[in-house]
Design an enzyme around this catalytic site. Structure first.
Site, PDB file in Angstrom:
ATOM      1  N   GLU A 171      17.416 -17.034  -9.180  1.00  0.00           N
ATOM      2  CA  GLU A 171      16.971 -15.662  -9.462  1.00  0.00           C
ATOM      3  C   GLU A 171      16.314 -15.586 -10.848  1.00  0.00           C
ATOM      4  OE1 GLU A 171      16.472 -13.164  -7.703  1.00  0.00           O
ATOM      5  OE2 GLU A 171      16.469 -11.438  -9.040  1.00  0.00           O
ATOM      6  N   HIS A 226      19.031 -36.514  -9.701  1.00  0.00           N
ATOM      7  CA  HIS A 226      18.383 -37.016  -8.488  1.00  0.00           C
ATOM      8  C   HIS A 226      16.879 -36.760  -8.516  1.00  0.00           C
ATOM      9  CE1 HIS A 226      22.307 -37.874  -6.855  1.00  0.00           C
ATOM     10  NE2 HIS A 226      22.680 -36.684  -7.296  1.00  0.00           N
ATOM     11  N   GLU A 234       7.555 -14.402 -11.661  1.00  0.00           N
ATOM     12  CA  GLU A 234       6.921 -13.133 -11.293  1.00  0.00           C
ATOM     13  C   GLU A 234       6.333 -12.421 -12.495  1.00  0.00           C
ATOM     14  OE1 GLU A 234       9.103 -10.483  -8.164  1.00  0.00           O
ATOM     15  OE2 GLU A 234      10.571 -11.457  -9.429  1.00  0.00           O
ATOM     16  N   LYS A 238       5.571  -4.112  -4.088  1.00  0.00           N
ATOM     17  CA  LYS A 238       7.011  -3.901  -3.954  1.00  0.00           C
ATOM     18  C   LYS A 238       7.520  -4.183  -2.543  1.00  0.00           C
ATOM     19  CE  LYS A 238      10.967  -2.658  -5.591  1.00  0.00           C
ATOM     20  NZ  LYS A 238      11.630  -3.691  -6.400  1.00  0.00           N
ATOM     21  N   CYS A 291       0.826  -1.198   0.000  1.00  0.00           N
ATOM     22  CA  CYS A 291       0.000   0.000   0.000  1.00  0.00           C
ATOM     23  C   CYS A 291       0.868   1.259   0.000  1.00  0.00           C
ATOM     24  CB  CYS A 291      -0.945   0.095   1.193  1.00  0.00           C
ATOM     25  SG  CYS A 291      -2.018  -1.321   1.399  1.00  0.00           S
ATOM     26  N   TRP A 343      -2.628  -2.856  -1.731  1.00  0.00           N
ATOM     27  CA  TRP A 343      -2.311  -4.270  -1.940  1.00  0.00           C
ATOM     28  C   TRP A 343      -3.145  -5.001  -0.904  1.00  0.00           C
ATOM     29  CZ3 TRP A 343      -0.252  -8.425   0.759  1.00  0.00           C
ATOM     30  CH2 TRP A 343       0.170  -9.506  -0.024  1.00  0.00           C
ATOM     31  N   LYS A 348      12.413 -14.487 -11.498  1.00  0.00           N
ATOM     32  CA  LYS A 348      12.015 -13.391 -12.397  1.00  0.00           C
ATOM     33  C   LYS A 348      10.958 -13.872 -13.377  1.00  0.00           C
ATOM     34  CE  LYS A 348      13.294 -10.783 -10.566  1.00  0.00           C
ATOM     35  NZ  LYS A 348      14.165 -10.415  -9.499  1.00  0.00           N
ATOM     36  N   ASN A 406      -2.323   1.619   5.907  1.00  0.00           N
ATOM     37  CA  ASN A 406      -1.410   0.590   5.396  1.00  0.00           C
ATOM     38  C   ASN A 406      -1.050  -0.297   6.576  1.00  0.00           C
ATOM     39  OD1 ASN A 406       0.639  -0.889   4.172  1.00  0.00           O
ATOM     40  ND2 ASN A 406       2.166   0.719   4.478  1.00  0.00           N
ATOM     41  N   GLY A 407      -1.102  -1.609   6.393  1.00  0.00           N
ATOM     42  CA  GLY A 407      -0.738  -2.519   7.485  1.00  0.00           C
ATOM     43  C   GLY A 407      -1.914  -3.413   7.839  1.00  0.00           C
ATOM     44  N   ARG A 446       3.719   0.100  -5.032  1.00  0.00           N
ATOM     45  CA  ARG A 446       3.557  -0.448  -3.681  1.00  0.00           C
ATOM     46  C   ARG A 446       2.299  -1.307  -3.544  1.00  0.00           C
ATOM     47  NH1 ARG A 446       6.836   2.020   0.102  1.00  0.00           N
ATOM     48  NH2 ARG A 446       5.494   1.165   1.717  1.00  0.00           N
TER      49      ARG A 446
HETATM   50  C1  F6R Z   1      11.695 -10.342  -6.518  1.00  0.00           C
HETATM   51  C2  F6R Z   1      11.512  -9.365  -5.462  1.00  0.00           C
HETATM   52  C3  F6R Z   1      11.204  -9.871  -4.104  1.00  0.00           C
HETATM   53  C4  F6R Z   1      12.012  -9.092  -3.051  1.00  0.00           C
HETATM   54  C5  F6R Z   1      11.597  -9.549  -1.646  1.00  0.00           C
HETATM   55  C6  F6R Z   1      12.400  -8.858  -0.573  1.00  0.00           C
HETATM   56  O1  F6R Z   1      11.897  -9.732  -7.744  1.00  0.00           O
HETATM   57  O2  F6R Z   1      11.590  -8.184  -5.670  1.00  0.00           O
HETATM   58  O3  F6R Z   1      11.432 -11.234  -4.015  1.00  0.00           O
HETATM   59  O4  F6R Z   1      13.370  -9.323  -3.277  1.00  0.00           O
HETATM   60  O5  F6R Z   1      10.238  -9.290  -1.447  1.00  0.00           O
HETATM   61  O6  F6R Z   1      12.199  -7.483  -0.596  1.00  0.00           O
HETATM   62  P1  F6R Z   1      13.176  -6.505   0.168  1.00  0.00           P
HETATM   63  O7  F6R Z   1      14.515  -6.621  -0.476  1.00  0.00           O
HETATM   64  O8  F6R Z   1      12.573  -5.153   0.007  1.00  0.00           O
HETATM   65  O9  F6R Z   1      13.221  -6.971   1.586  1.00  0.00           O
END
Ligand code: F6R
Length: 621
Positions: A489, A512, A496, A616, A2, A78, A493, A104-105, A27
């Site tokens: 990673e 395995h 996501e 985010k 949020c 969110w 990506k 927010n929260g 956010r």
């Molecule tokens: C993936 C991504 C998330 C963040 C995770 C941690 O692309 O962005 O997996 O890496 O939510 O977020 P932070 O680094 O803000 O604690």
């Protein structure tokens, strides 16, 4: 989770709120809304499910005439409690129409509060936890000890709430004033000339002022156009930390790219360069920190890295580097598992908490748990003054600049670079590397930004690969050694952005189990270690590529310039510049970021900055 904005000042609140929500939409983008408090009182609220564009359309349909006023609050959501519908969108307005709030929260005790309000015949319009705050405030203002006193009413309500919250309260009888509070979720004050702002982050007001104030935990702020006043929850005066924002506006804009994510991929050379800057002075690594002395680093007997998602993958690389350079055991753990597992921690343990946002609830709770057990905590963070660095003993900031695209790119590479700085600082303090060896590694690290710069031109090749891949149901990513976190990673990506099932494996694990997944035309990405590193690793992965090719997989091979050994087995070959093994992840990740973005677009997910269901900053556990 949020984005929240508040504004009181000389400009039209609607314009400021919409612009702030646009900048903070990363956010959360399940719904959005604003409330305008007219200069002579009267609250007008408009909200809509879905992306901000839906709210803007709604305002265009109904016109702006009823949304005139110099006080505004806004929210981009969110969803936690309640589906993303118009009713559940914020702001929430009280039963008497005089209070509007955004939140927010999570208000953890919302259920008994809701029952209490319902017993008073107050009808809930949404199924959110947030709405109770609006009705509680209206009730406190209308009756009883705090009647007619906005500030006292707000404090009374805040003291009844449990959980994590940033709340902004407005009241129709008090145009020109917003009362806000934070507990465990972010809120920053922006101080302008004849105008004052509130934002979940500085992106909300960066266009108008660089003067900001960071608030401590459990702080209330009262703003009007002349400035702000800080209070504790008991009403006594509180203090904040004024700071100057050093991001420029361009950093929060797309700068000619069609998405923030692609722009941020291109900013990676600068992100790594800026993160390294100033940490190697007169032949010595400088952690730049008062919180952790060389003596502290010498006294450790164990290191934990805690983080989530991409930050966790950067932590896996920290383990490879630190154990190799420092010969100290490093454990890496997903933050949400860490504190519930009763890890063995004491004052000789260093916990490195890696977080781009510095707000991630799981990581924050892991930090709190580690500190409670007596461990020393070092935050690696991209957001100045966020809660995780505030609660840590020391902080090493990454300097990636604002990362708006929800999928982490430049912050991830900056985290890897920062983790390596920590590794070198440990090696230096503990004498496990000679000064000339540290200098060599540092010089190696310093070559990386230019190599990433060169590598960015792989985007065309990657786009061609994505064009020819056709429909994909699943995709595998294989790596060995430091290539394994890169595989994880790359898979994350793709999941996501393209919503395609993807998994990263250590290539040695293939036989395995996972090899059963290989079928005709299954795309498999293989990250090939440098042929100049551990020879056996390189030759083993070349064998793995042959094994999967023999079973019909289509291989997308990431290999160093000049490594011809893989050519016969690659359906597609993406070249990366030569580097030492430990630095290779800083390069090999880049084509995988482009690949995920390109495949996402082929799947019709054009808005790669805002993948579905994500936000985010994950400020709830
Ligand atoms: C993936 C991504 C998330 C963040 C995770 C941690 O692309 O962005 O997996 O890496 O939510 O977020 P932070 O680094 O803000 O604690």
């Amino acid at each position: 989770m949020c984005g929240i904005v508040g504004y009181v000042g000389k400009q039209q609140g609607l314009d400021i709120a919409l612009e702030a929500l646009r900048r903070m939409e990363y956010r959360g983008y399940d719904s959005s809304g604003i409330a305008i408090i007219g200069d002579d009182g009267g609250i007008q609220s408009v909200k809509r499910a879905g992306q901000l564009a839906n709210l803007v359309d709604k305002i265009s349909e109904t016109g702006r005439d009823h949304l005139v006023g110099h006080t505004a609050i806004g929210h981009t959501r969110w969803a936690t409690h309640g589906r993303p519908t118009d009713e559940n969108a914020h702001p929430h307005v009280s039963f008497d129409g005089k209070v509007a709030i955004v939140h927010n929260g999570i208000i953890e005790n919302f259920a008994p509060l809701r029952e209490e309000l319902e017993r008073d015949a107050i009808e809930m319009k949404s199924v959110t936890d947030s709405e109770v705050a609006a009705h509680l405030l209206a009730r406190a203002y209308n009756d009883g000890e705090t009647a007619g006193d906005f500030r006292a009413s707000a404090l009374a309500v805040l003291n009844r709430l449990e959980g994590a919250f940033t709340l902004l309260f407005t009241h129709a009888d008090h145009p020109g004033e917003i009362i806000a509070a934070r507990r465990s979720t972010p809120l920053i004050v922006g101080v302008g000339d004849g105008e004052t702002f509130l934002g979940s982050d500085v992106a909300a007001f960066i266009e108008f002022t660089r003067d900001a104030v960071e608030l401590g935990q459990d702080t209330v702020v009262v703003i009007n156009s002349d400035g702000y006043e800080l209070l504790n929850f008991d009403g006594s005066p509180a203090e904040g930390r004024p700071f100057t924002i050093d991001w420029d506006l361009a950093a929060a804009e797309k700068g000619g790219y069609d998405s923030f994510m692609i722009k941020e991929i291109h900013e990676q050379p600068a992100a790594v360069r800026d993160t390294l800057a100033g940490h190697f002075v007169d032949g010595r690594i400088r952690l730049d920190e008062d919180g952790l002395t060389d003596d502290d680093l010498r006294n450790l007997d164990k290191v934990y890295v805690v983080a989530c998602g991409s930050a966790y993958h950067s932590g896996l690389l920290a383990k490879y580097a630190i154990e190799h350079w420092v010969r100290i055991p490093v454990e890496i753990e997903v933050a949400s598992e860490f504190r519930y597992r009763d890890p063995i921690l004491d004052k000789r343990t260093l916990v490195i908490a890696v977080s781009q946002s510095g707000e991630t609830a799981d990581t924050l709770e892991a930090v709190r748990h580690a500190k409670a057990q007596g461990a020393r905590v070092l935050a690696v963070c991209n957001t100045n003054g966020a809660q995780i660095p505030r609660e840590s003993d020391a902080v090493l900031y990454t300097h990636a600049g604002p990362e708006i695209g929800v999928a982490s790119t430049k912050a991830f590479l900056a985290q890897v670079a920062a983790n390596y700085i920590v590794g070198l600082a440990l090696a230096q303090a503990r004498g496990t590397k000679y000064p000339d060896e540290i200098t060599d590694i540092w010089e190696d690290l310093e070559t990386i930004p230019a190599k990433i710069e060169k590598l960015l031109s792989c985007d065309e090749k990657v786009a061609q690969i994505a064009d020819t891949l056709g429909a994909i149901r699943t995709m595998l990513f294989l790596g060995r050694g430091v290539g394994f976190p890169v595989a994880l990673e790359g898979a994350l990506k793709l999941k996501e952005l393209a919503y395609i099932h993807a998994e990263g494996f250590p290539a040695g694990e293939l036989k395995h189990g996972p090899i059963a997944l290989i079928e005709e035309d299954l795309p498999v990405v293989v990250i090939v270690p440098s042929p100049n590193g551990v020879k056996v690793l390189h030759s083993k992965i070349v064998s793995n590529i042959q094994e999967i090719r023999a079973r019909g997989a289509k291989t997308i091979v990431i290999a160093e310039d000049g490594d011809t050994s893989v050519e016969p087995f690659a359906n597609w070959l993406i070249r990366i510049p030569e580097s030492s093994s430990i630095m290779q992840p800083l390069l090999a990740t880049v084509p995988l970021q482009f690949l995920a973005a390109d495949i996402a677009r082929h799947c019709g997910n054009d808005d790669i900055d805002k993948p579905r269901n994500l936000a985010k900053s994950v400020t709830v556990e």
